[in-house]
Design an enzyme around this catalytic site. Structure first.
Site, PDB file in Angstrom:
ATOM      1  N   TRP A 286       1.713   1.886  -3.360  1.00 62.46           N
ATOM      2  CA  TRP A 286       0.740   2.634  -4.168  1.00 62.46           C
ATOM      3  C   TRP A 286       0.965   4.141  -4.032  1.00 62.46           C
ATOM      4  CZ3 TRP A 286      -2.450   1.643  -8.075  1.00 62.46           C
ATOM      5  CH2 TRP A 286      -2.758   0.305  -8.341  1.00 62.46           C
TER       6      TRP A 286
ATOM      7  N   TRP B  30      -8.519   8.815  -8.163  1.00 64.30           N
ATOM      8  CA  TRP B  30      -9.764   9.205  -8.848  1.00 64.30           C
ATOM      9  C   TRP B  30      -9.738   8.712 -10.291  1.00 64.30           C
ATOM     10  CZ3 TRP B  30     -14.537  10.742  -7.706  1.00 64.30           C
ATOM     11  CH2 TRP B  30     -14.777  11.128  -6.384  1.00 64.30           C
TER      12      TRP B  30
ATOM     13  N   TRP C 220     -14.955  13.170 -12.834  1.00 63.57           N
ATOM     14  CA  TRP C 220     -14.154  12.807 -11.670  1.00 63.57           C
ATOM     15  C   TRP C 220     -13.435  14.005 -11.063  1.00 63.57           C
ATOM     16  CZ3 TRP C 220      -8.992  13.890 -12.010  1.00 63.57           C
ATOM     17  CH2 TRP C 220      -8.418  13.995 -13.286  1.00 63.57           C
TER      18      TRP C 220
ATOM     19  N   TRP D   3     -19.846  13.858 -19.711  1.00 64.80           N
ATOM     20  CA  TRP D   3     -20.172  14.099 -18.299  1.00 64.80           C
ATOM     21  C   TRP D   3     -21.434  14.944 -18.196  1.00 64.80           C
ATOM     22  CZ3 TRP D   3     -17.395  10.856 -15.749  1.00 64.80           C
ATOM     23  CH2 TRP D   3     -16.065  10.622 -16.071  1.00 64.80           C
TER      24      TRP D   3
ATOM     25  N   GLU E 267       0.849  -1.206   0.000  1.00 60.26           N
ATOM     26  CA  GLU E 267       0.000   0.000   0.000  1.00 60.26           C
ATOM     27  C   GLU E 267       0.875   1.243   0.000  1.00 60.26           C
ATOM     28  OE1 GLU E 267      -3.152  -0.158  -0.634  1.00 60.26           O
ATOM     29  OE2 GLU E 267      -2.932  -2.325  -0.594  1.00 60.26           O
TER      30      GLU E 267
ATOM     31  N   ASN F 116     -10.542   3.517   2.777  1.00 61.52           N
ATOM     32  CA  ASN F 116     -10.171   3.341   1.367  1.00 61.52           C
ATOM     33  C   ASN F 116     -11.243   2.618   0.545  1.00 61.52           C
ATOM     34  OD1 ASN F 116      -8.245   3.360  -0.907  1.00 61.52           O
ATOM     35  ND2 ASN F 116      -8.336   1.136  -0.618  1.00 61.52           N
TER      36      ASN F 116
HETATM   37  P1  FAD Z   1      -3.220   1.970   5.160  1.00 60.58           P
HETATM   38  O1  FAD Z   1      -4.093   0.905   4.616  1.00 60.58           O
HETATM   39  O2  FAD Z   1      -2.698   1.781   6.523  1.00 60.58           O
HETATM   40  O3  FAD Z   1      -2.027   2.140   4.109  1.00 60.58           O
HETATM   41  C1  FAD Z   1      -0.732   2.622   4.467  1.00 60.58           C
HETATM   42  C2  FAD Z   1      -0.357   3.794   3.598  1.00 60.58           C
HETATM   43  O4  FAD Z   1      -0.287   3.405   2.242  1.00 60.58           O
HETATM   44  C3  FAD Z   1      -1.364   4.937   3.617  1.00 60.58           C
HETATM   45  O5  FAD Z   1      -1.177   5.768   4.742  1.00 60.58           O
HETATM   46  C4  FAD Z   1      -1.083   5.636   2.299  1.00 60.58           C
HETATM   47  O6  FAD Z   1       0.033   6.503   2.402  1.00 60.58           O
HETATM   48  C5  FAD Z   1      -0.714   4.474   1.395  1.00 60.58           C
HETATM   49  N1  FAD Z   1      -1.866   4.038   0.597  1.00 60.58           N
HETATM   50  C6  FAD Z   1      -2.795   3.119   0.930  1.00 60.58           C
HETATM   51  N2  FAD Z   1      -3.657   2.929  -0.094  1.00 60.58           N
HETATM   52  C7  FAD Z   1      -3.264   3.760  -1.080  1.00 60.58           C
HETATM   53  C8  FAD Z   1      -3.750   4.045  -2.389  1.00 60.58           C
HETATM   54  N3  FAD Z   1      -4.811   3.415  -2.917  1.00 60.58           N
HETATM   55  N4  FAD Z   1      -3.110   4.973  -3.130  1.00 60.58           N
HETATM   56  C9  FAD Z   1      -2.026   5.637  -2.643  1.00 60.58           C
HETATM   57  N5  FAD Z   1      -1.510   5.387  -1.421  1.00 60.58           N
HETATM   58  C10 FAD Z   1      -2.132   4.475  -0.645  1.00 60.58           C
HETATM   59  N6  FAD Z   1      -4.514   8.540  -0.083  1.00 60.58           N
HETATM   60  C11 FAD Z   1      -3.836   9.629   0.323  1.00 60.58           C
HETATM   61  O7  FAD Z   1      -2.881   9.503   1.092  1.00 60.58           O
HETATM   62  N7  FAD Z   1      -4.180  10.871  -0.106  1.00 60.58           N
HETATM   63  C12 FAD Z   1      -5.239  11.082  -0.953  1.00 60.58           C
HETATM   64  O8  FAD Z   1      -5.500  12.223  -1.334  1.00 60.58           O
HETATM   65  C13 FAD Z   1      -5.995   9.953  -1.368  1.00 60.58           C
HETATM   66  N8  FAD Z   1      -7.078  10.094  -2.165  1.00 60.58           N
HETATM   67  C14 FAD Z   1      -7.777   8.974  -2.568  1.00 60.58           C
HETATM   68  C15 FAD Z   1      -8.880   9.139  -3.418  1.00 60.58           C
HETATM   69  C16 FAD Z   1      -9.613   8.022  -3.829  1.00 60.58           C
HETATM   70  C17 FAD Z   1     -10.786   8.192  -4.767  1.00 60.58           C
HETATM   71  C18 FAD Z   1      -9.232   6.741  -3.379  1.00 60.58           C
HETATM   72  C19 FAD Z   1      -9.996   5.523  -3.839  1.00 60.58           C
HETATM   73  C20 FAD Z   1      -8.150   6.574  -2.550  1.00 60.58           C
HETATM   74  C21 FAD Z   1      -7.399   7.681  -2.133  1.00 60.58           C
HETATM   75  N9  FAD Z   1      -6.291   7.548  -1.277  1.00 60.58           N
HETATM   76  C22 FAD Z   1      -5.580   8.663  -0.899  1.00 60.58           C
HETATM   77  C23 FAD Z   1      -5.765   6.218  -0.923  1.00 60.58           C
HETATM   78  C24 FAD Z   1      -6.262   5.599   0.389  1.00 60.58           C
HETATM   79  O9  FAD Z   1      -7.655   5.653   0.474  1.00 60.58           O
HETATM   80  C25 FAD Z   1      -5.648   6.210   1.643  1.00 60.58           C
HETATM   81  O10 FAD Z   1      -4.253   6.317   1.496  1.00 60.58           O
HETATM   82  C26 FAD Z   1      -5.939   5.335   2.858  1.00 60.58           C
HETATM   83  O11 FAD Z   1      -7.332   5.212   3.041  1.00 60.58           O
HETATM   84  C27 FAD Z   1      -5.303   5.933   4.086  1.00 60.58           C
HETATM   85  O12 FAD Z   1      -5.597   5.180   5.229  1.00 60.58           O
HETATM   86  P2  FAD Z   1      -4.448   4.469   6.040  1.00 60.58           P
HETATM   87  O13 FAD Z   1      -3.314   5.417   6.264  1.00 60.58           O
HETATM   88  O14 FAD Z   1      -5.079   3.889   7.248  1.00 60.58           O
HETATM   89  O15 FAD Z   1      -4.008   3.358   4.996  1.00 60.58           O
END
Ligand code: FAD
Length: 487
Positions: free
Chosen positions: A288, A392, A369, A316, A285, A351
């Site tokens: 990502w 997005w 979007w 759109w 993650e 997420n």
């Molecule tokens: P954990 O599950 O603990 O993951 C650990 C770390 O991995 C996160 O803190 C984050 O830095 C990274 N991560 C996890 N999933 C993703 C992902 N899909 N993409 C990129 N990095 C990820 N994340 C953001 O940090 N900033 C945003 O602006 C953002 N916008 C999003 C918009 C949409 C439409 C979606 C679907 C996802 C987005 N995310 C974003 C990704 C993700 O939802 C969050 O990073 C996550 O929910 C953060 O929770 P956590 O720290 O507990 O994640």
């Protein structure tokens, strides 16, 4: 006796003391260190794509994080100076004022930030002052992982394989134990920056939900690895559980570095081999985040432009009413509404639910979007220039390595699968709390008696669905058919 010439450390998205290469180097020189944060809303206007102006929730976070950073710096004898203006002239002025020998900072591998950095370097060079730039807040420099056309990789799995193939990133650096400083450097007052909302003060939910700053970030990482990493791979999809790290806003502001997270997680995996699978998933993650930032490095205008050009012709709908209903959590789909209300209250959204609400906006409501991305940008405390638009575009189908557009999330099934007892919906949509589990994700299918006994009046206490799922899905597929194959 001549005063020792200080060095200036320019803080940006790296509001921490540990694993901070620029600060580490400055401290090791044994000369006074002036910490600086510049509120720069001007340089960014000069060159498109601009550094994006912070949204409301990130402005709130920044204020708290700067307070925490100042406290940590002061605790070891340092200072944090706050100044407003174009970074190049602010930094050159401060360097002249303090007779600084050099200015040090960590790179932010994003084109507009790097452009500002080059202006700073040029302004300092005119005065004969050194600049030194260090590796930034990524695991790997985006210039290292390229395809044969010298572009960022557009598919996650090979990208992540390449990152892992490079082995462990360097060990994190310790924080400086002591800093020398100089007196008499004027700082602006943080309270005068107006970063926090006052009238109205909508930040109560943020204050309840978060403690910004490096110490809290480290504590959060430790608590997550101690208590919640076991089962992460499955729990991370469950919005009704506290199964994720909640590190995203801390990472966004660099209160913790990805290599600190990497090494802490690897250490736990070495100690507890049974957790290896969960830890691999967790690190992927983080991968990502890295992937999104590498894409951004190549496509700085990713928040404005479809990465797949065929989407430029997508039909759109402009529907201000539907957009507002979505923003307020009043679409009539409980899992969508719960997510949007969680976002408004806490500044984050789970997420899985982010994917569901994004799909709903883009596919069921046929809203561009970019309107959803902008709302997230304003309301998320973790709003990230890479992760937000990349995700997005992933959901919309217009991005690199995107989910295909024709995969339309069913908000009822998603709710039933990932919030099976309705605990998440009950928490954020309390007017539905009395519904039984089999109705909580589709209240409109309840009989009048069932609704009455749960205290619900559809259309009054909670809205009916803004669009029928099946019809919404068909409409989305028809819209997609009009652009398919146009590239
Ligand atoms: P954990 O599950 O603990 O993951 C650990 C770390 O991995 C996160 O803190 C984050 O830095 C990274 N991560 C996890 N999933 C993703 C992902 N899909 N993409 C990129 N990095 C990820 N994340 C953001 O940090 N900033 C945003 O602006 C953002 N916008 C999003 C918009 C949409 C439409 C979606 C679907 C996802 C987005 N995310 C974003 C990704 C993700 O939802 C969050 O990073 C996550 O929910 C953060 O929770 P956590 O720290 O507990 O994640």
């Amino acid at each position: 006796m001549a005063r020792a010439q200080p060095v200036i450390v320019w803080f940006r998205d790296d509001l921490r003391l540990s694993d901070h290469p620029a600060l580490h180097e400055a401290a090791s020189r044994g000369v006074p260190v002036v910490g600086l944060y510049v509120r720069d809303e001007e340089s960014r206007a000069l060159m498109p794509p601009a550094v994006r102006r912070l949204g409301g929730a990130t402005r709130w976070w920044l204020a708290q994080s700067l307070r925490a950073l100042r406290k940590s710096l002061e605790a070891i004898g340092g200072t944090l100076v706050l100044r407003t203006g174009p970074a190049a002239s602010v930094i050159a002025t401060l360097a002249r004022e303090t007779d600084a020998r050099a200015v040090l900072w960590n790179d932010v591998a994003q084109a507009p930030h790097q452009a500002v950095g080059r202006d700073v370097e040029a302004a300092l060079a005119t005065d004969g002052i050194d600049s030194q730039i260090f590796a930034g807040d990524l695991l790997v420099d985006p210039k290292v992982i390229r395809n044969k056309d010298n572009r960022a990789l557009r598919v996650f799995t090979p990208f992540w394989r390449r990152v892992q193939g490079l082995g462990d990133p360097p060990e994190p650096l310790p924080p400086p134990r002591k800093l020398k400083s100089i007196s008499g450097v004027v700082s602006e007052a943080l309270d005068d920056w107006g970063l926090e909302p006052t009238r109205p003060d909508w930040a109560g939910g943020l204050r309840e939900s978060w403690t910004p700053g490096e110490a809290a970030a480290q504590a959060q990482l430790k608590a997550f690895l101690d208590d919640s990493i076991s089962g992460y791979a499955g729990n991370r999809d469950r919005p009704d559980r506290d199964g994720t790290s909640r590190l995203s806003p801390h990472l966004r502001f660099g209160e913790i570095s990805p290599r600190q997270v990497w090494h802490a997680a690897r250490f736990v995996a070495a100690e507890h081999p049974r957790l290896a699978g969960d830890i691999d998933k967790f690190l992927s993650e983080l991968g990502w985040r890295e992937f999104c930032r590498h894409l951004l490095f190549d496509a700085p205008d990713m928040a404005d432009r479809n990465l797949q050009e065929q989407f430029d012709a997508f039909p759109w709908k402009r529907d201000a009413h539907a957009l507002k209903a979505w923003q307020r959590g009043l679409t009539g789909y409980p899992i969508v509404d719960a997510g949007m209300r969680e976002l408004w209250h806490t500044g984050v959204m789970h997420n899985r639910v982010r994917m569901v609400v994004a799909s709903f906006l883009v596919k069921h409501l046929l809203i561009d979007w970019r309107a959803g991305e902008a709302w997230f940008w304003d309301t998320l405390v973790d709003a990230d220039a890479g992760s937000n638009p990349a995700n997005w575009q992933w959901v919309a189908g217009s991005g690199a390595d995107a989910a295909p557009y024709f995969r339309v999330f069913n908000p009822i099934l998603q709710g039933e699968k990932f919030d099976p007892d309705g605990a998440y919906v009950r928490r954020w949509v309390p007017e539905l709390a009395q519904l039984p589990n089999d109705l909580i994700h589709q209240p409109w299918t309840a009989t009048p008696i069932e609704l009455a006994s749960a205290g619900i009046e559809l259309g009054k206490t909670y809205p009916p669905p803004i669009v029928d799922h099946k019809r919404g899905r068909e409409r989305a597929l028809a819209a997609y058919a009009t652009i398919r194959g146009k590239d």
